[in-house]
Structures are given as structure tokens and as C-alpha cells.
Design an enzyme around this catalytic site. Structure first.
Site, PDB file in Angstrom:
ATOM      1  N   LYS A  63       0.620  -1.301  -0.110  1.00  0.00           N
ATOM      2  CA  LYS A  63      -0.106   0.107  -0.067  1.00  0.00           C
ATOM      3  C   LYS A  63       0.789   1.353   0.109  1.00  0.00           C
ATOM      4  CE  LYS A  63      -4.230  -1.640   2.231  1.00  0.00           C
ATOM      5  NZ  LYS A  63      -5.381  -1.332   2.922  1.00  0.00           N
ATOM      6  N   GLY A 126      -3.066   0.890  10.083  1.00  0.00           N
ATOM      7  CA  GLY A 126      -3.590   1.366   8.634  1.00  0.00           C
ATOM      8  C   GLY A 126      -5.103   1.553   8.540  1.00  0.00           C
ATOM      9  N   ARG A 147      -2.565   0.068  21.573  1.00  0.00           N
ATOM     10  CA  ARG A 147      -1.794  -0.696  22.239  1.00  0.00           C
ATOM     11  C   ARG A 147      -0.435  -0.114  22.605  1.00  0.00           C
ATOM     12  NH1 ARG A 147      -0.603  -6.718  20.484  1.00  0.00           N
ATOM     13  NH2 ARG A 147       0.125  -5.464  18.484  1.00  0.00           N
ATOM     14  N   ILE A 218     -14.590  -3.548  12.511  1.00  0.00           N
ATOM     15  CA  ILE A 218     -13.986  -3.658  11.392  1.00  0.00           C
ATOM     16  C   ILE A 218     -13.544  -5.132  11.028  1.00  0.00           C
ATOM     17  CG2 ILE A 218     -13.680  -1.070  11.138  1.00  0.00           C
ATOM     18  CD1 ILE A 218     -10.701  -2.002  10.496  1.00  0.00           C
TER      19      ILE A 218
HETATM   20  N1  LIG Z   1     -13.530  -4.160   6.918  1.00  0.00           N
HETATM   21  C1  LIG Z   1     -12.807  -3.782   6.249  1.00  0.00           C
HETATM   22  O1  LIG Z   1     -12.847  -3.258   5.213  1.00  0.00           O
HETATM   23  C2  LIG Z   1     -11.243  -3.743   6.812  1.00  0.00           C
HETATM   24  C3  LIG Z   1     -10.281  -3.048   6.148  1.00  0.00           C
HETATM   25  C4  LIG Z   1      -9.003  -2.997   6.485  1.00  0.00           C
HETATM   26  C5  LIG Z   1      -8.707  -3.846   7.815  1.00  0.00           C
HETATM   27  N2  LIG Z   1      -9.543  -4.669   8.265  1.00  0.00           N
HETATM   28  C6  LIG Z   1      -9.432  -5.370   9.523  1.00  0.00           C
HETATM   29  O2  LIG Z   1      -9.033  -4.474  10.452  1.00  0.00           O
HETATM   30  C7  LIG Z   1      -7.904  -5.103  11.173  1.00  0.00           C
HETATM   31  C8  LIG Z   1      -6.789  -4.276  11.603  1.00  0.00           C
HETATM   32  O3  LIG Z   1      -6.286  -4.035  10.087  1.00  0.00           O
HETATM   33  P1  LIG Z   1      -5.039  -3.108   9.892  1.00  0.00           P
HETATM   34  O4  LIG Z   1      -4.786  -2.856   8.272  1.00  0.00           O
HETATM   35  O5  LIG Z   1      -5.114  -1.682  10.706  1.00  0.00           O
HETATM   36  O6  LIG Z   1      -3.969  -3.655  10.634  1.00  0.00           O
HETATM   37  P2  LIG Z   1      -2.499  -3.135  11.322  1.00  0.00           P
HETATM   38  O7  LIG Z   1      -1.866  -2.138  10.424  1.00  0.00           O
HETATM   39  O8  LIG Z   1      -1.644  -4.268  11.217  1.00  0.00           O
HETATM   40  O9  LIG Z   1      -3.001  -2.748  12.609  1.00  0.00           O
HETATM   41  C9  LIG Z   1      -3.543  -3.799  13.824  1.00  0.00           C
HETATM   42  C10 LIG Z   1      -3.971  -3.122  14.747  1.00  0.00           C
HETATM   43  O10 LIG Z   1      -4.596  -3.741  15.920  1.00  0.00           O
HETATM   44  C11 LIG Z   1      -3.700  -3.615  17.037  1.00  0.00           C
HETATM   45  N3  LIG Z   1      -3.745  -5.260  17.772  1.00  0.00           N
HETATM   46  C12 LIG Z   1      -3.189  -6.101  17.283  1.00  0.00           C
HETATM   47  N4  LIG Z   1      -3.188  -6.984  18.345  1.00  0.00           N
HETATM   48  C13 LIG Z   1      -3.557  -6.313  19.414  1.00  0.00           C
HETATM   49  C14 LIG Z   1      -4.072  -6.843  20.722  1.00  0.00           C
HETATM   50  N5  LIG Z   1      -3.632  -8.344  21.274  1.00  0.00           N
HETATM   51  N6  LIG Z   1      -4.501  -6.033  21.518  1.00  0.00           N
HETATM   52  C15 LIG Z   1      -4.611  -4.617  21.437  1.00  0.00           C
HETATM   53  N7  LIG Z   1      -4.364  -4.029  19.907  1.00  0.00           N
HETATM   54  C16 LIG Z   1      -3.964  -5.334  19.087  1.00  0.00           C
HETATM   55  C17 LIG Z   1      -2.381  -2.922  16.659  1.00  0.00           C
HETATM   56  O11 LIG Z   1      -1.834  -2.403  17.654  1.00  0.00           O
HETATM   57  P3  LIG Z   1      -0.410  -1.942  17.769  1.00  0.00           P
HETATM   58  O12 LIG Z   1      -0.414  -0.549  17.049  1.00  0.00           O
HETATM   59  O13 LIG Z   1       0.162  -1.829  19.252  1.00  0.00           O
HETATM   60  O14 LIG Z   1       0.369  -2.978  16.961  1.00  0.00           O
HETATM   61  C18 LIG Z   1      -3.014  -2.022  15.719  1.00  0.00           C
HETATM   62  O15 LIG Z   1      -3.492  -0.883  16.092  1.00  0.00           O
HETATM   63  C19 LIG Z   1      -7.833  -6.551  10.658  1.00  0.00           C
HETATM   64  O16 LIG Z   1      -8.326  -7.482  11.270  1.00  0.00           O
HETATM   65  C20 LIG Z   1      -8.276  -6.327   9.204  1.00  0.00           C
HETATM   66  O17 LIG Z   1      -8.730  -7.608   8.572  1.00  0.00           O
HETATM   67  C21 LIG Z   1     -10.952  -4.722   7.608  1.00  0.00           C
END
Ligand SMILES: NC(=O)c1ccc[n+]([C@@H]2O[C@H](COP(=O)([O-])OP(=O)(O)OC[C@H]3O[C@@H](n4cnc5c(N)ncnc54)[C@H](OP(=O)(O)O)[C@@H]3O)[C@@H](O)[C@H]2O)c1
Length: 279
Positions: A63, A126, A147, A218
Site C-alpha cells: 500500500k 492502517g 496498544r 471492522i
Molecule cells: N472491514 C474492512 O474493510 C477492513 C479493512 C481493513 C482492515 N480490516 C481489518 O481490520 C483489522 C486491522 O487491520 P489493519 O490493516 O489496520 O492492521 P494493522 O495495520 O496491522 O494494525 C493492527 C492494529 O491492531 C492492534 N492490535 C493487534 N493485536 C492487538 C492486541 N492483542 N491488543 C490490542 N491491540 C492489538 C495493533 O496495535 P499496535 O499498533 O499496538 O500493534 C494495531 O492497532 C484486521 O483484522 C483487518 O482484517 C477490515
């Protein structure tokens, strides 16, 4: 021809969503998934120009890596340093980010009015950043808990400055969730907590959820997360992650084709695919 690039790519739902939309509108178009290794991004975009591929979605881990090879990038994508949609206009490639608008439309089209509302957003990855940026224009007050709070400090400051809104941030811990939820109208989980195979977990104690709250998780696998189930039991309004998925895909479709996306068809295709997915 359209497609999605990423690595891994086999679990992407984009081909399901977009091919269903093309078929519903009887468009002579096809959408394919391309596994593109890190280091091959420039070649992939040269291929897009050379082959005349009309549009691409971009997913992890590219991305950010696609940006130097684009001719133009829209304001949200620039702010987020992240592009998930590329359109090819006669060899000129323009990049967009549709995650934020996807979340915003998921809420709005499900009857949630954000004007004057207080939102508690969990996460700083992200997706959370894209949502914070998109919601900032609409809401009254935004609190972001993560976190790793250091990751959201700059984001919070920029949003407060650019949108002149009350934005605060903090450590994602049970006491902070409890305190901030008391005054919130909308709760959004944008962390990966609750995602398969971690589907027994939720960051929010069920007794904190209330009838007058809107809850959007989400995470879309499972379609109904523990948080969504708890929120439903508490009588809260629930918006699922599938809605955000559909609306971000619909926004990409509209950028590429200039036509209104067939939302209902895309929703049905996504839910069928997720129901059939082996966990
Ligand atoms: N519905 C949709 O269209 C859509 C679109 C995009 C993403 N998503 C989903 O959204 C989720 C996040 O995606 P992303 O792209 O933002 O991923 P990312 O950039 O890897 O961010 C992950 C987030 O989750 C937090 N996290 C992970 N494990 C945790 C835990 N045990 N306790 C507390 N916080 C925790 C991380 O905290 P840290 O910063 O401290 O690591 C970070 O804030 C995924 O499940 C993805 O599949 C859905």
C-alpha cells in the site's frame, strides 16, 4: 481488465466483490488476483501501463510501496501514505485510499448520523488511521486508543490541527475503554482483536455496552465477532466489518467505472464467500 496486487493474495475478497459487480451490470470486464512479491511492485505497475489494465486494488504489503510509481495521489492517500486503489487513465496512474470512505459510508448507509457525535476508536494501524481521517470531518469528538500509543500521537495532532476538532489519544487498556465509552455515541474496533482464529476475544467488557451505542467492528472474519454479538445482546446498533469491506470495494468500483456500484449484489457475494470460507 482489473485486479488486486498483494502478497499473500489468495484470501482476498476483492475478486468476489468486483466480479459480482461487473456481472450484475453486464460489463465486459474481469477482475483477477495477482501475487506480487516485494521488489516487483515497479514492474507490476509498468505491466499495468503496458497491458492497459484499467484499475488495481493494492493490499498488504504494497500500500505504501506503490506510491513512488504513481503519477498522482489523492489527499487522503497522501495523508495516510497508503494507496489501495489505482486507476489507469491512458498510462497515467492515479492512487486513492478508499478504506476511510468505506467505513464512513458503512456507518451512514446503515443509518448512523455522525454529526455532533463522540466516537471512540480502538486501534492505530492502517485501517484505524484511514477511519480517523475520514471521520474527523464529520464527528464532534474523537478519542483514539492504541496498544502502542506512540504510533497515534502524530496522527492525533495532525487531525486536531487540520480539522480543528477535539481529538485525544491514549493507551488501549480496560480502564481507558471504560472511561471513554461512558460519553461515546459510537465505538469502532479497528484492531485485529476478534479476528479468526482469535474469535473468542473482544477488547470491550460486555457489561460496558449499551442500547444507545452504535458499535462497528471492522473485523469481517468472522462476520459476527464477539464484540458484535455482545453489542447485539446489549441492544446496541451494530454495523459489521463486511459493510466497510463492501463500501470500500464499492468506492474503488466507482472510481474505476464512474458507475454506481451494485451494493446489494456485492454484499450477497461477500457474505456467500465468507460463509463458504474454511476457517
Ligand atoms: N472491514 C474492512 O474493510 C477492513 C479493512 C481493513 C482492515 N480490516 C481489518 O481490520 C483489522 C486491522 O487491520 P489493519 O490493516 O489496520 O492492521 P494493522 O495495520 O496491522 O494494525 C493492527 C492494529 O491492531 C492492534 N492490535 C493487534 N493485536 C492487538 C492486541 N492483542 N491488543 C490490542 N491491540 C492489538 C495493533 O496495535 P499496535 O499498533 O499496538 O500493534 C494495531 O492497532 C484486521 O483484522 C483487518 O482484517 C477490515
Amino acid at each position: 481488465m482489473y485486479g488486486v496486487i498483494g502478497d499473500p493474495i489468495e484470501h482476498s475478497l476483492s475478486p468476489t466483490l468486483q466480479n459480482a459487480a461487473f456481472e450484475a451490470l453486464t460489463m465486459d470486464s474481469v477482475f483477477l488476483a495477482f501475487q506480487v512479491k516485494t521488489g516487483e511492485v515497479e514492474n507490476a505497475l509498468c505491466g499495468m501501463r503496458g497491458l492497459g489494465i484499467c484499475g488495481l486494488n493494492v493490499t498488504m504489503p504494497h500500500k505504501n510501496a506503490v506510491i513512488p510509481f504513481l503519477d498522482k495521489v489523492d489527499a487522503p492517500a497522501k495523508f495516510l501514505d497508503s494507496v489501495n486503489t489505482i486507476i489507469n487513465n491512458n498510462g497515467k496512474l492515479s492512487g486513492f485510499s478508499t478504506d476511510g470512505i468505506g467505513a464512513l459510508n458503512a456507518l451512514k448507509k446503515n443509518g448512523v448520523n455522525l454529526k455532533g457525535k463522540k466516537v471512540l476508536l480502538l486501534g492505530g494501524g492502517g485501517a484505524a488511521k484511514a477511519i480517523a481521517y475520514a471521520l474527523a470531518k464529520e464527528v464532534d469528538e474523537l478519542t483514539i486508543l492504541n496498544r502502542s500509543p506512540e504510533k497515534i500521537k502524530a496522527l492525533t495532532e495532525t487531525i486536531a490541527r487540520d480539522f480543528n476538532k477535539k481529538v485525544s489519544n491514549g493507551l488501549l487498556e480496560p480502564s481507558a475503554i471504560q472511561e471513554n465509552l461512558q460519553n461515546a455515541d459510537v465505538l469502532i474496533n479497528a484492531t485485529s482483536v476478534g479476528m479468526h482464529p482469535d474469535d473468542k476475544h473482544s477488547l470491550v467488557e460486555s457489561q460496558l455496552l449499551r442500547r444507545d451505542l452504535t458499535v462497528m467492528d471492522i473485523v469481517y472474519n468472522p462476520v459476527k465477532t464477539k464484540l458484535a454479538k455482545d453489542a447485539e445482546k446489549a441492544g446496541a446498533k451494530v454495523v459489521s466489518g463486511v459493510e466497510m469491506l463492501i463500501h470500500q470495494g464499492a468506492a474503488s468500483f466507482e472510481i474505476w467505472t464512474g458507475r454506481a456500484a451494485p451494493i446489494e449484489v456485492m454484499r450477497k457475494a461477500a457474505l456467500n464467500k465468507l460463509a463458504g470460507a474454511k476457517n
